[in-house]
Design a protein around this motif. Sequence first.
Motif, PDB file in Angstrom:
ATOM      1  N   GLY A  18     -64.257  21.724  39.321  1.00 58.50           N
ATOM      2  CA  GLY A  18     -63.064  22.526  39.070  1.00 58.50           C
ATOM      3  C   GLY A  18     -61.843  21.737  39.513  1.00 58.50           C
ATOM      4  O   GLY A  18     -61.826  20.512  39.384  1.00 58.50           O
ATOM      5  N   ARG A  19     -60.845  22.431  40.016  1.00 69.26           N
ATOM      6  CA  ARG A  19     -59.625  21.763  40.476  1.00 69.26           C
ATOM      7  C   ARG A  19     -59.180  22.357  41.803  1.00 69.26           C
ATOM      8  O   ARG A  19     -59.518  23.493  42.124  1.00 69.26           O
ATOM      9  CB  ARG A  19     -58.484  21.953  39.461  1.00 69.26           C
ATOM     10  N   PRO A  30     -63.148  27.885  36.509  1.00 70.14           N
ATOM     11  CA  PRO A  30     -62.954  26.514  36.019  1.00 70.14           C
ATOM     12  C   PRO A  30     -61.563  25.985  36.354  1.00 70.14           C
ATOM     13  O   PRO A  30     -60.691  26.753  36.753  1.00 70.14           O
ATOM     14  CB  PRO A  30     -63.140  26.678  34.512  1.00 70.14           C
ATOM     15  N   GLY A  31     -61.380  24.708  36.192  1.00 71.96           N
ATOM     16  CA  GLY A  31     -60.119  24.063  36.538  1.00 71.96           C
ATOM     17  C   GLY A  31     -58.951  24.554  35.700  1.00 71.96           C
ATOM     18  O   GLY A  31     -59.140  25.038  34.596  1.00 71.96           O
ATOM     19  N   CYS A  35     -51.130  25.631  39.010  1.00 71.44           N
ATOM     20  CA  CYS A  35     -51.566  26.523  40.078  1.00 71.44           C
ATOM     21  C   CYS A  35     -50.913  27.900  39.924  1.00 71.44           C
ATOM     22  O   CYS A  35     -49.692  28.007  39.839  1.00 71.44           O
ATOM     23  CB  CYS A  35     -51.200  25.911  41.431  1.00 71.44           C
ATOM     24  N   VAL A  36     -51.724  28.952  39.913  1.00 69.11           N
ATOM     25  CA  VAL A  36     -51.221  30.322  39.771  1.00 69.11           C
ATOM     26  C   VAL A  36     -50.477  30.756  41.033  1.00 69.11           C
ATOM     27  O   VAL A  36     -49.511  31.502  40.988  1.00 69.11           O
ATOM     28  CB  VAL A  36     -52.399  31.297  39.496  1.00 69.11           C
ATOM     29  N   SER A  41     -48.152  21.694  39.329  1.00 71.21           N
ATOM     30  CA  SER A  41     -49.052  21.136  38.321  1.00 71.21           C
ATOM     31  C   SER A  41     -49.781  19.933  38.905  1.00 71.21           C
ATOM     32  O   SER A  41     -50.348  19.111  38.201  1.00 71.21           O
ATOM     33  CB  SER A  41     -48.270  20.752  37.057  1.00 71.21           C
ATOM     34  N   ASN A  42     -49.759  19.865  40.221  1.00 75.37           N
ATOM     35  CA  ASN A  42     -50.371  18.761  40.950  1.00 75.37           C
ATOM     36  C   ASN A  42     -51.775  19.171  41.410  1.00 75.37           C
ATOM     37  O   ASN A  42     -52.008  19.446  42.577  1.00 75.37           O
ATOM     38  CB  ASN A  42     -49.464  18.423  42.146  1.00 75.37           C
ATOM     39  N   LEU A  43     -52.707  19.267  40.430  1.00 77.75           N
ATOM     40  CA  LEU A  43     -54.069  19.689  40.740  1.00 77.75           C
ATOM     41  C   LEU A  43     -55.034  18.531  40.550  1.00 77.75           C
ATOM     42  O   LEU A  43     -54.937  17.799  39.562  1.00 77.75           O
ATOM     43  CB  LEU A  43     -54.493  20.870  39.857  1.00 77.75           C
TER      44      LEU A  43
END
Length: 138
Positions: A18-19, A30-31, A35-36, A41-43
Amino acid sequence: MAVPKIWRKIPEYYNLIGRRCSDCQEFYFPGREVCVKCGSSNLNEQKFLGKGKIVTYTIIRTPFTDPEGEITEVSCRRIPYALAIIQLDEGPMLTAEIVDCSFEDIEIGKKVEVVFRKILEKGEKGVIQYGYKFKIVR
Ligand SMILES: [Zn+2]
């Protein structure tokens, strides 16, 4: 000699990938791309250990059918089977079949761990797809 693509991809099939957000450390399976929790967006890719617990479960006794009454691919498993919502130790929840036990052994809160099994097999060429399922930790 080149290794067939299907064999090169097996490590992905055999790992729960995943992430994880690099900014707030939230896990996703899943990835996701964003990020919620914090909008980052740095996953980065995260391999999960595959251990968790049963949040809830149900026993599936009737195959899923499409509108024409045909049994759909995803339901081509042995009926009945146990389907559970599992919370991984890292936090994310996922839905998976519980295998290798009788239904009486399945209880909410029990510890489980991932196993990789054949999910479906279709056609005369026998295309076999593998994926994750879970078993109770004894
Ligand atoms: Zn985040």
